[in-house]
Design an enzyme around this catalytic site. Structure first.
Site, PDB file in Angstrom:
ATOM      1  N   PHE A   1       0.829  -1.213   0.000  1.00 54.11           N
ATOM      2  CA  PHE A   1       0.000   0.000   0.000  1.00 54.11           C
ATOM      3  C   PHE A   1       0.860   1.259   0.000  1.00 54.11           C
ATOM      4  O   PHE A   1       0.311   2.369   0.039  1.00 54.11           O
ATOM      5  CB  PHE A   1      -0.846   0.077   1.283  1.00 54.11           C
ATOM      6  CG  PHE A   1      -1.829  -1.032   1.474  1.00 54.11           C
ATOM      7  CD1 PHE A   1      -3.089  -0.975   0.899  1.00 54.11           C
ATOM      8  CD2 PHE A   1      -1.513  -2.137   2.258  1.00 54.11           C
ATOM      9  CE1 PHE A   1      -4.008  -1.991   1.101  1.00 54.11           C
ATOM     10  CE2 PHE A   1      -2.429  -3.162   2.456  1.00 54.11           C
ATOM     11  CZ  PHE A   1      -3.686  -3.088   1.876  1.00 54.11           C
TER      12      PHE A   1
ATOM     13  N   ASN B   1       8.078   8.176  -5.409  1.00 49.21           N
ATOM     14  CA  ASN B   1       7.556   7.302  -4.347  1.00 49.21           C
ATOM     15  C   ASN B   1       6.875   6.064  -4.933  1.00 49.21           C
ATOM     16  O   ASN B   1       7.145   4.934  -4.514  1.00 49.21           O
ATOM     17  CB  ASN B   1       6.576   8.098  -3.471  1.00 49.21           C
ATOM     18  CG  ASN B   1       6.290   7.405  -2.150  1.00 49.21           C
ATOM     19  OD1 ASN B   1       7.054   6.555  -1.704  1.00 49.21           O
ATOM     20  ND2 ASN B   1       5.181   7.756  -1.525  1.00 49.21           N
TER      21      ASN B   1
ATOM     22  N   TYR C   1      -1.387  10.718 -10.608  1.00 45.86           N
ATOM     23  CA  TYR C   1      -1.551   9.618  -9.647  1.00 45.86           C
ATOM     24  C   TYR C   1      -1.969   8.332 -10.368  1.00 45.86           C
ATOM     25  O   TYR C   1      -1.348   7.283 -10.225  1.00 45.86           O
ATOM     26  CB  TYR C   1      -2.586  10.025  -8.589  1.00 45.86           C
ATOM     27  CG  TYR C   1      -3.103   8.879  -7.762  1.00 45.86           C
ATOM     28  CD1 TYR C   1      -2.257   8.190  -6.906  1.00 45.86           C
ATOM     29  CD2 TYR C   1      -4.438   8.486  -7.836  1.00 45.86           C
ATOM     30  CE1 TYR C   1      -2.728   7.126  -6.156  1.00 45.86           C
ATOM     31  CE2 TYR C   1      -4.912   7.425  -7.088  1.00 45.86           C
ATOM     32  CZ  TYR C   1      -4.054   6.749  -6.254  1.00 45.86           C
ATOM     33  OH  TYR C   1      -4.522   5.697  -5.516  1.00 45.86           O
TER      34      TYR C   1
ATOM     35  N   ARG D   1     -20.376   8.284  -7.720  1.00 47.29           N
ATOM     36  CA  ARG D   1     -19.244   7.419  -7.388  1.00 47.29           C
ATOM     37  C   ARG D   1     -19.735   6.122  -6.756  1.00 47.29           C
ATOM     38  O   ARG D   1     -20.851   6.035  -6.231  1.00 47.29           O
ATOM     39  CB  ARG D   1     -18.312   8.119  -6.378  1.00 47.29           C
ATOM     40  CG  ARG D   1     -17.605   9.346  -6.926  1.00 47.29           C
ATOM     41  CD  ARG D   1     -16.522   8.954  -7.917  1.00 47.29           C
ATOM     42  NE  ARG D   1     -15.804  10.090  -8.449  1.00 47.29           N
ATOM     43  CZ  ARG D   1     -16.188  10.797  -9.520  1.00 47.29           C
ATOM     44  NH1 ARG D   1     -17.308  10.494 -10.161  1.00 47.29           N
ATOM     45  NH2 ARG D   1     -15.449  11.806  -9.954  1.00 47.29           N
TER      46      ARG D   1
ATOM     47  N   GLY E   1     -10.792  17.649 -13.570  1.00 49.45           N
ATOM     48  CA  GLY E   1     -10.397  16.247 -13.718  1.00 49.45           C
ATOM     49  C   GLY E   1     -11.373  15.225 -13.158  1.00 49.45           C
ATOM     50  O   GLY E   1     -11.080  14.029 -13.166  1.00 49.45           O
TER      51      GLY E   1
HETATM   52  N1  UFG Z   1     -16.539  16.266  -3.759  1.00 52.00           N
HETATM   53  C1  UFG Z   1     -17.358  17.338  -3.483  1.00 52.00           C
HETATM   54  N2  UFG Z   1     -17.026  18.134  -2.438  1.00 52.00           N
HETATM   55  C2  UFG Z   1     -15.920  17.913  -1.668  1.00 52.00           C
HETATM   56  C3  UFG Z   1     -15.094  16.800  -1.960  1.00 52.00           C
HETATM   57  C4  UFG Z   1     -15.448  15.999  -3.017  1.00 52.00           C
HETATM   58  O1  UFG Z   1     -18.345  17.589  -4.165  1.00 52.00           O
HETATM   59  O2  UFG Z   1     -15.674  18.697  -0.748  1.00 52.00           O
HETATM   60  C5  UFG Z   1     -16.930  15.380  -4.876  1.00 52.00           C
HETATM   61  C6  UFG Z   1     -15.855  15.205  -5.911  1.00 52.00           C
HETATM   62  O3  UFG Z   1     -15.889  16.247  -6.844  1.00 52.00           O
HETATM   63  C7  UFG Z   1     -16.231  13.843  -6.480  1.00 52.00           C
HETATM   64  C8  UFG Z   1     -16.835  13.093  -5.288  1.00 52.00           C
HETATM   65  O4  UFG Z   1     -17.168  14.086  -4.345  1.00 52.00           O
HETATM   66  O5  UFG Z   1     -17.189  13.994  -7.456  1.00 52.00           O
HETATM   67  C9  UFG Z   1     -15.871  12.129  -4.636  1.00 52.00           C
HETATM   68  O6  UFG Z   1     -14.663  12.815  -4.407  1.00 52.00           O
HETATM   69  P1  UFG Z   1     -13.452  12.184  -3.584  1.00 52.00           P
HETATM   70  O7  UFG Z   1     -12.358  13.211  -3.583  1.00 52.00           O
HETATM   71  O8  UFG Z   1     -13.944  11.678  -2.281  1.00 52.00           O
HETATM   72  O9  UFG Z   1     -13.060  10.923  -4.434  1.00 52.00           O
HETATM   73  P2  UFG Z   1     -12.647  10.826  -5.973  1.00 52.00           P
HETATM   74  O10 UFG Z   1     -13.781  10.143  -6.664  1.00 52.00           O
HETATM   75  O11 UFG Z   1     -12.181  12.087  -6.542  1.00 52.00           O
HETATM   76  O12 UFG Z   1     -11.345   9.961  -5.815  1.00 52.00           O
HETATM   77  C10 UFG Z   1     -11.374   8.594  -5.763  1.00 52.00           C
HETATM   78  C11 UFG Z   1     -10.165   8.095  -4.978  1.00 52.00           C
HETATM   79  C12 UFG Z   1      -8.898   8.441  -5.704  1.00 52.00           C
HETATM   80  C13 UFG Z   1      -8.985   7.976  -7.109  1.00 52.00           C
HETATM   81  C14 UFG Z   1     -10.199   8.520  -7.791  1.00 52.00           C
HETATM   82  C15 UFG Z   1     -10.383   8.007  -9.190  1.00 52.00           C
HETATM   83  O13 UFG Z   1     -10.153   8.672  -3.697  1.00 52.00           O
HETATM   84  O14 UFG Z   1      -7.809   7.820  -5.067  1.00 52.00           O
HETATM   85  O15 UFG Z   1     -11.349   8.130  -7.063  1.00 52.00           O
HETATM   86  O16 UFG Z   1     -10.974   8.987  -9.973  1.00 52.00           O
HETATM   87  F1  UFG Z   1      -7.893   8.384  -7.802  1.00 52.00           F
END
Ligand code: UFG
Length: 328
Positions: free
Chosen positions: A73, A92, A141, A221, A284
Site C-alpha cells: 500500500f 515514491n 496519480y 461514485r 479532472g
Molecule cells: N466532492 C465534493 N465536495 C468535496 C469533496 C469531493 O463535491 O468537498 C466530490 C468530488 O468532486 C467527487 C466526489 O465528491 O465527485 C468524490 O470525491 P473524492 O475526492 O472523495 O473521491 P474521488 O472520486 O475524486 O477519488 C477517488 C479516490 C482516488 C482515485 C479517484 C479516481 O479517492 O484515489 O477516485 O478517480 F484516484
C-alpha cells in the site's frame, strides 16, 4: 511464515492488517510514517519504520523475517498533489515499487497484492467499468498506478513473480469497532469532509459541480467500505498462494451515489442539517465512476458485506465523532 504489509499504517493498509490479524495471520508492517500513523498499526503486528526506496532496509527485513507474501500500500495517493508535484509520485510510487520488486526477487518472495485505483481508467468509456476497458488516466496519480501495474507485469514475466492489482473505487468507512479509521492531512475525500460539518470543524460542504449529466447534476461514485477492501486483499493473497495467475480486479459495490445523495445519507445518519454550497466543477472529475465487481466475485469469491451506504457512513461517523483529530 508472515505476511509483509507495506504502508500498513495508512488508511486501507491498517484496516487490512486488522483483518489479517483477526483471521489469525502473522503480520509484519513496514511504513515510513510520512502519511501513516504508528497508532493505526495493530498491536499484534511487528513494526518496521522504513521507506521502500531504501533497499538496504528492505534487504535487512527480508533476511530477518520469513515472508511468504507482500501486500503493498506504500504510495502517495492524492490526485491534486500528483498534478502539482508529479515527480514526487514517480519517485515514491514507481521508484519505490521498483526497489521493492528488486528486493523481493533477490530474496525469492514471489507473491504480491497491491493497491491500484479506478483512476487508471480516466474518463470511462462506459459504466459499470470492466477491467478490460480502456485505461487512459487523466491525472499523474492514476498514471503512476497504471505504470506500477505494468512494472509488475514485466517483472512477473522475467522473474516468475505473481501479482494481483486491486483497482479500488471510492474507499470509505472505518473499522466497525471504531478503533481505526480515515485520517488524511489535508483531507480531500467527500465523506470525511461532509462529517467535519456535524463535528463542528467546517460550516458547510461544497458540492463540486452541479451541471454534470447525472440524475441530480452532481458526480456519481461507487463507495466501498474499507473493511470490504481489506478482505479482498486476503482473498487475493490466498488466490496467489493456491497458484492463481497474475491478474487485475475492480473493487466496488457496483452501485453509484451522487454527491448530493451522500450528503443526504450523512444528514440522516448524524441528524445534522449539513448545509451544502454549490460550487464549480473540480478539475479532472469524471461524471460517473461505477465498478463492475463481477470478476472479483467470480475469481476471488469476493462479495462486499457493506452494501448499504447508510452503514458505511455510520461506521465513518463512529470513527470521526470519536476521533475528531484522527490519530493525533
Ligand atoms: N466532492 C465534493 N465536495 C468535496 C469533496 C469531493 O463535491 O468537498 C466530490 C468530488 O468532486 C467527487 C466526489 O465528491 O465527485 C468524490 O470525491 P473524492 O475526492 O472523495 O473521491 P474521488 O472520486 O475524486 O477519488 C477517488 C479516490 C482516488 C482515485 C479517484 C479516481 O479517492 O484515489 O477516485 O478517480 F484516484
Amino acid at each position: 511464515m508472515a505476511i509483509l504489509v507495506l504502508g500498513g499504517a495508512g488508511y486501507i493498509g491498517s484496516h487490512t492488517v486488522y483483518e489479517l490479524i483477526e483471521a489469525g495471520r502473522e503480520v509484519i508492517v513496514a511504513d515510513n510514517l510520512q502519511t501513516g500513523f504508528r497508532k493505526a498499526v495493530h498491536p499484534k503486528a511487528r513494526f518496521y519504520e522504513l521507506d521502500i526506496r531504501h533497499r538496504a532496509a528492505l534487504d535487512e527485513l527480508f533476511e530477518k523475517e520469513n515472508v511468504e507474501g507482500v501486500i503493498h500500500f506504500a504510495a502517495s495517493s492524492q490526485v491534486g498533489e500528483s498534478m502539482t508535484d508529479p515527480l514526487k509520485y514517480y519517485d515514491n510510487n514507481l521508484c519505490g515499487t521498483a526497489c521493492l520488486l528488486q528486493a523481493m526477487v533477490a530474496h525469492g518472495v514471489d507473491k504480491i497484492v497491491f493497491s491500484s485505483t479506478a483512476a487508471v481508467y480516466g474518463e470511462p468509456e462506459r459504466v459499470p467499468i470492466l477491467e478490460s476497458d480502456r485505461t487512459e488516466p487523466t491525472n499523474c496519480y492514476g498514471e503512476t498506478k497504471l505504470a506500477m501495474e505494468k512494472m509488475m507485469s514485466w517483472t512477473a514475466r522475467a522473474h516468475g513473480l505473481r501479482y494481483v492489482a486491486l483497482r479500488y473505487f471510492n474507499a470509505c468507512g472505518a473499522h466497525p469497532d471504531g478503533l481505526i479509521g480515515e485520517a488524511h492531512s489535508p483531507e480531500t475525500h467527500l465523506i470525511p469532509l461532509i462529517l467535519q460539518v456535524p463535528n463542528g470543524q467546517r460550516k458547510s460542504i461544497s458540492v463540486f459541480g452541479t451541471d454534470y449529466d447525472t440524475r441530480d447534476g452532481s458526480c456519481i461514485r461507487d463507495y466501498i467500505h474499507v473493511s470490504d477492501l481489506a478482505r479482498a486483499h486476503i482473498l487475493a493473497l490466498d488466490y496467489l498462494t493456491e497458484g492463481g495467475e497474475s491478474d487485475v480486479f475492480n473493487l466496488g459495490n457496483g452501485v453509484g451515489f451522487s454527491v448530493r445523495e451522500m450528503i443526504d445519507v450523512a444528514r440522516s445518519v448524524t441528524g445534522h442539517p449539513i448545509p451544502a454550497v454549490e460550487e464549480a466543477r473540480r478539475a479532472g472529475d469524471p461524471a460517473v465512476l461505477i465498478a463492475s465487481g463481477k470478476k472479483a466475485a467470480e475469481v476471488l469469491g469476493w462479495k462486499p458485506v457493506y452494501t448499504r451506504v447508510e452503514d458505511i457512513v455510520s461506521d465513518a461517523w463512529r470513527w470521526h465523532s470519536g476521533h475528531p483529530h484522527g490519530f493525533e
